[in-house]
Design a protein around this motif. Structure first.
Motif, PDB file in Angstrom:
ATOM      1  N   GLY A 206       0.791  -1.217   0.000  1.00 11.30           N
ATOM      2  CA  GLY A 206       0.000   0.000   0.000  1.00 11.30           C
ATOM      3  C   GLY A 206       0.822   1.263   0.000  1.00 11.30           C
ATOM      4  O   GLY A 206       0.275   2.367   0.108  1.00 11.30           O
ATOM      5  N   GLY A 207       2.141   1.143  -0.142  1.00  9.38           N
ATOM      6  CA  GLY A 207       3.000   2.321  -0.204  1.00  9.38           C
ATOM      7  C   GLY A 207       2.795   3.067  -1.503  1.00  9.38           C
ATOM      8  O   GLY A 207       2.686   2.450  -2.574  1.00  9.38           O
ATOM      9  N   ALA A 208       2.734   4.391  -1.438  1.00 10.27           N
ATOM     10  CA  ALA A 208       2.489   5.222  -2.620  1.00 10.27           C
ATOM     11  C   ALA A 208       3.778   5.904  -3.063  1.00 10.27           C
ATOM     12  O   ALA A 208       4.474   6.523  -2.255  1.00 10.27           O
ATOM     13  N   HIS A 209       4.097   5.777  -4.350  1.00  6.45           N
ATOM     14  CA  HIS A 209       5.296   6.379  -4.917  1.00  6.45           C
ATOM     15  C   HIS A 209       4.850   7.309  -6.052  1.00  6.45           C
ATOM     16  O   HIS A 209       4.430   6.847  -7.113  1.00  6.45           O
ATOM     17  N   ILE A 210       4.934   8.606  -5.803  1.00  4.24           N
ATOM     18  CA  ILE A 210       4.433   9.601  -6.750  1.00  4.24           C
ATOM     19  C   ILE A 210       5.549  10.022  -7.702  1.00  4.24           C
ATOM     20  O   ILE A 210       6.650  10.377  -7.273  1.00  4.24           O
ATOM     21  N   SER A 211       5.252   9.942  -9.006  1.00  5.18           N
ATOM     22  CA  SER A 211       6.232  10.275 -10.047  1.00  5.18           C
ATOM     23  C   SER A 211       7.587   9.638  -9.761  1.00  5.18           C
ATOM     24  O   SER A 211       8.618  10.320  -9.688  1.00  5.18           O
ATOM     25  N   PRO A 212       7.637   8.320  -9.578  1.00  7.09           N
ATOM     26  CA  PRO A 212       8.901   7.667  -9.203  1.00  7.09           C
ATOM     27  C   PRO A 212       9.906   7.648 -10.343  1.00  7.09           C
ATOM     28  O   PRO A 212       9.529   7.586 -11.522  1.00  7.09           O
ATOM     29  N   ASP A 213      11.200   7.724  -9.992  1.00  9.84           N
ATOM     30  CA  ASP A 213      12.219   7.512 -11.014  1.00  9.84           C
ATOM     31  C   ASP A 213      12.358   6.007 -11.243  1.00  9.84           C
ATOM     32  O   ASP A 213      11.802   5.190 -10.491  1.00  9.84           O
ATOM     33  N   LEU A 214      13.097   5.632 -12.289  1.00 13.32           N
ATOM     34  CA  LEU A 214      13.165   4.215 -12.647  1.00 13.32           C
ATOM     35  C   LEU A 214      13.882   3.379 -11.592  1.00 13.32           C
ATOM     36  O   LEU A 214      13.587   2.183 -11.448  1.00 13.32           O
ATOM     37  N   ALA A 215      14.806   3.968 -10.860  1.00 10.79           N
ATOM     38  CA  ALA A 215      15.471   3.220  -9.794  1.00 10.79           C
ATOM     39  C   ALA A 215      14.457   2.823  -8.723  1.00 10.79           C
ATOM     40  O   ALA A 215      14.480   1.696  -8.205  1.00 10.79           O
ATOM     41  N   THR A 216      13.542   3.750  -8.404  1.00 12.71           N
ATOM     42  CA  THR A 216      12.497   3.435  -7.425  1.00 12.71           C
ATOM     43  C   THR A 216      11.546   2.395  -7.974  1.00 12.71           C
ATOM     44  O   THR A 216      11.159   1.453  -7.264  1.00 12.71           O
ATOM     45  N   VAL A 217      11.161   2.538  -9.245  1.00  9.80           N
ATOM     46  CA  VAL A 217      10.264   1.564  -9.867  1.00  9.80           C
ATOM     47  C   VAL A 217      10.891   0.177  -9.832  1.00  9.80           C
ATOM     48  O   VAL A 217      10.232  -0.818  -9.510  1.00  9.80           O
ATOM     49  N   ALA A 218      12.179   0.102 -10.160  1.00  6.17           N
ATOM     50  CA  ALA A 218      12.871  -1.186 -10.162  1.00  6.17           C
ATOM     51  C   ALA A 218      12.873  -1.808  -8.767  1.00  6.17           C
ATOM     52  O   ALA A 218      12.610  -3.007  -8.605  1.00  6.17           O
ATOM     53  N   ALA A 219      13.151  -0.999  -7.762  1.00  2.00           N
ATOM     54  CA  ALA A 219      13.182  -1.516  -6.390  1.00  2.00           C
ATOM     55  C   ALA A 219      11.805  -2.002  -5.956  1.00  2.00           C
ATOM     56  O   ALA A 219      11.672  -3.079  -5.345  1.00  2.00           O
ATOM     57  N   VAL A 220      10.767  -1.226  -6.266  1.00  2.00           N
ATOM     58  CA  VAL A 220       9.403  -1.614  -5.902  1.00  2.00           C
ATOM     59  C   VAL A 220       8.997  -2.892  -6.631  1.00  2.00           C
ATOM     60  O   VAL A 220       8.281  -3.739  -6.086  1.00  2.00           O
ATOM     61  N   ALA A 221       9.454  -3.055  -7.866  1.00  2.00           N
ATOM     62  CA  ALA A 221       9.104  -4.231  -8.658  1.00  2.00           C
ATOM     63  C   ALA A 221       9.934  -5.456  -8.310  1.00  2.00           C
ATOM     64  O   ALA A 221       9.745  -6.526  -8.890  1.00  2.00           O
ATOM     65  N   GLY A 222      10.864  -5.324  -7.364  1.00  2.00           N
ATOM     66  CA  GLY A 222      11.657  -6.473  -6.944  1.00  2.00           C
ATOM     67  C   GLY A 222      12.850  -6.754  -7.813  1.00  2.00           C
ATOM     68  O   GLY A 222      13.441  -7.835  -7.729  1.00  2.00           O
ATOM     69  N   LEU A 223      13.259  -5.794  -8.655  1.00  2.00           N
ATOM     70  CA  LEU A 223      14.427  -5.978  -9.505  1.00  2.00           C
ATOM     71  C   LEU A 223      15.690  -5.604  -8.733  1.00  2.00           C
ATOM     72  O   LEU A 223      15.675  -4.701  -7.894  1.00  2.00           O
ATOM     73  N   SER A 224      16.775  -6.272  -9.028  1.00  2.00           N
ATOM     74  CA  SER A 224      18.042  -6.001  -8.341  1.00  2.00           C
ATOM     75  C   SER A 224      18.675  -4.743  -8.918  1.00  2.00           C
ATOM     76  O   SER A 224      18.792  -4.587 -10.138  1.00  2.00           O
ATOM     77  N   THR A 225      19.088  -3.833  -8.040  1.00  2.00           N
ATOM     78  CA  THR A 225      19.690  -2.573  -8.480  1.00  2.00           C
ATOM     79  C   THR A 225      21.054  -2.298  -7.855  1.00  2.00           C
ATOM     80  O   THR A 225      21.756  -1.405  -8.313  1.00  2.00           O
ATOM     81  N   THR A 226      21.420  -3.044  -6.825  1.00  2.00           N
ATOM     82  CA  THR A 226      22.656  -2.767  -6.087  1.00  2.00           C
ATOM     83  C   THR A 226      23.603  -3.966  -6.158  1.00  2.00           C
ATOM     84  O   THR A 226      23.179  -5.097  -5.861  1.00  2.00           O
ATOM     85  N   PRO A 227      24.861  -3.758  -6.538  1.00  2.00           N
ATOM     86  CA  PRO A 227      25.803  -4.891  -6.590  1.00  2.00           C
ATOM     87  C   PRO A 227      26.066  -5.454  -5.202  1.00  2.00           C
ATOM     88  O   PRO A 227      26.091  -4.721  -4.213  1.00  2.00           O
ATOM     89  N   SER A 228      26.251  -6.742  -5.136  1.00  2.00           N
ATOM     90  CA  SER A 228      26.495  -7.390  -3.849  1.00  2.00           C
ATOM     91  C   SER A 228      27.958  -7.313  -3.441  1.00  2.00           C
ATOM     92  O   SER A 228      28.299  -7.540  -2.287  1.00  2.00           O
TER      93      SER A 228
END
Length: 557
Positions: A206-228
């Protein structure tokens, strides 16, 4: 369907014989009803509609069992459609004893995991072991989907289109909610979001993300964005066919491999609706399917794939090659592969830039397919990408017109594709024609077309324009680091030698390897490389070859 049942994995079975259909569903429920929901369909069309609904709801599909002999749409054709909707679902074909050849064809065409001979009595011996294996394989490769992801936006919002396209290309399940419909209005109000600030992305919690950038979209969608890790053996920049090929071979050969991609794996090839001249797929394969398989294969071998990472620079510090990102972070490696591909050149027509994402699109925006129903769609370009897009949109639009600056398609499009274009009734080609101006207020409404021979101009109504012209490399971030030609393509190997002399800053006691740039240990593959062959197969081959050369470099370092 209750909210809880939306997230229970589905077993879908389709057979046009009602008695067989009921029998399959009965046997599956007897064994798997506690952990899976069984969905039954009696035609390919009915099953596709069921899969579409499940996709929109974010419900995972674990396995699909399809009868081979069905009217209108046989099992192989259905499984091809099912792959587009749920590429990770395991697939089995139900066949009679006389149809074993069909089963072999299915394995080659749609990557079927198994085939079952009818009848399968007793199921304990002939059905359940097969389904158990399918579910085990799915569970091992399954990435948990984000549940309940909703995107609220306006039909003609360029920002909304960017997010929709990003989610679709990354196969992230979401539900599109128009901002002017009751549910959209309610979500905007609940989030305290002004309708002008769309898109609004609502996550599963239920978290709301207004006008998100693609990094935020990727994180919300469960995509990996940060190297381990901070340091790797091989760092690949760009997730097109060349980058994916390198990731598969690099990781499978034991290199600590990370691939960073700005938008979605697959590159331009990933947007192709059907690639028919790629080795091993006699009936063609969509670019999305090919990219998804390659990405899963690379991850299975241990490669990391990072999304929504825009590169900003390359630094060389002794044996270390460091890639800097636009957000100020960086990642380092012993070797780097540049496989950033190319991007479509902008249409030099007044008004076009103002309407990007609002009727004017670069590349094949599959999210717009349904909106093209009953419309006249225009495609600009004369190469394979334009032809594949035109064939794809002809399935949805009332009419599709390809606009070509040249006098024919023969010089730039493969003959098999030209034959397809000529055979489609609602698809035509206008040669020696260019777009002079795009018209519209909040979205594209019309185009001014010009005949390059007669000079005649005309204004035509148009709501959708898809552009596939030229190819510009994305290499500005490499300024002053690696040698490039006048068009920005990266020079490699023999092309770096001038009258037999090595590059000025080359300190190795050898000539650059064939795919090596002017910086030792920085390799180049695919369309971004100067004088490369612009084909998927050659890009994949160069990616694999680059790994071999990287091994040679690392052994000598």
């Amino acid at each position: 369907m209750s909210p809880a049942s939306e997230h229970v994995p589905v077993l879908l079975t389709v057979d046009d014989d009602p008695s067989v259909s009921r029998a399959v569903a009965r046997d599956l429920r007897r064994r798997y009803s506690e952990t899976h929901r069984v969905v039954r369909a009696e035609s390919g069309e009915q099953a596709i509609e069921a899969l579409k609904e499940l996709k929109l709801r974010g419900t995972p599909v674990a396995a699909v069992l399809a009868d081979y002999r069905m009217p209108d749409m046989d099992g192989i054709q259905f499984l091809e459609h099912a792959m587009d909707l749920f590429p990770r679902a395991r697939r089995a074909l139900l066949t009679a004893y006389a149809d074993t050849d069909a089963a072999i064809q299915a394995i080659n065409v749609v990557d079927v995991d198994h085939y079952l001979l009818k009848p399968w009595d007793p199921p304990e011996e002939k059905l359940y072991p097969v389904v158990d294996a399918l579910l085990e394989s799915w569970a091992a490769s399954h990435e948990e989907a984000v549940e309940g992801l909703r995107l609220v936006g306006h039909r003609w919002s360029a920002a909304s289109h960017v997010v929709r396209d990003f989610l679709a290309r990354n196969a992230a399940p979401y539900r599109w909610v128009p901002a002017d419909e009751p549910e959209g209005v309610r979500l905007l109000e609940a989030a305290g979001c002004d309708p002008a600030d769309v898109p609004l992305l609502v996550d599963a919690a239920g978290g709301a993300h207004i006008s998100p950038d693609l990094a935020t979209v990727a994180a919300v969608a469960g995509l990996s964005t940060t190297p381990s890790e901070d340091f790797y053996d091989l760092l690949i920049v760009g997730g097109g066919p060349a980058g994916l090929g390198a990731a598969v071979y690099g990781a499978s050969e034991g290199l600590r491999t990370v691939l960073v991609e700005k938008s979605a794996t697959g590159g331009q090839a990933g947007q192709s609706s059907r690639i028919e001249n790629y080795l091993g797929f006699p009936d063609g394969v969509s670019g999305g399917q090919l990219a998804d398989r390659a990405r899963r294969q690379a991850v299975r071998f241990g490669a990391e794939v990072l999304t929504a990472r825009a590169v900003a620079g390359l630094d060389v510090d002794g044996p270390v090659r460091r890639v800097r990102f636009a957000d100020g972070t960086s990642v380092s490696a012993r070797s780097v592969l540049l496989s950033t591909g190319v991007q479509w050149r902008r249409l030099p027509a007044p008004g076009a830039d103002d309407l990007i994402g609002r009727g004017v699109y670069y590349g094949s925006a599959s999210t717009e397919a349904d909106a093209c129903a009953g419309q006249h769609v225009y495609v600009v370009g004369g190469a394979n990408s334009a032809g594949q897009a035109a064939v794809f949109f002809s399935r949805f639009a009332d009419r599709v017109t390809i606009l070509v600056r040249g006098s024919s398609l023969q010089a730039s499009m493969s003959s098999y594709l030209i034959e397809q274009v000529e055979a489609i009734d609602n698809l035509d080609v206008r040669c020696c024609t260019e777009v002079l101006e795009a018209h519209g207020t909040d979205h594209l409404e019309a185009l001014t077309l010009g005949d390059r021979v007669s000079g005649h101009t005309e204004r035509v109504e148009a709501g959708h324009l898809f552009v596939f012209i030229g190819a510009a490399p994305r290499t500005e971030w490499l300024d002053g680091v690696v040698a490039r030609d006048k068009d920005g393509f990266v020079l490699t190997g023999p092309d770096l030698l001038v009258d037999g002399h090595r590059p000025a800053r080359w300190h190795e006691q050898r000539d650059p390897y064939y795919l090596e740039s002017s910086v030792p240990g920085v390799f180049v593959a695919g369309d971004v490389r100067a004088a490369s062959v612009k084909r998927v197969a050659s890009a994949v081959g160069e990616g694999a070859m680059a790994v071999t050369l990287a091994h040679r470099y690392l052994e000598q370092s």
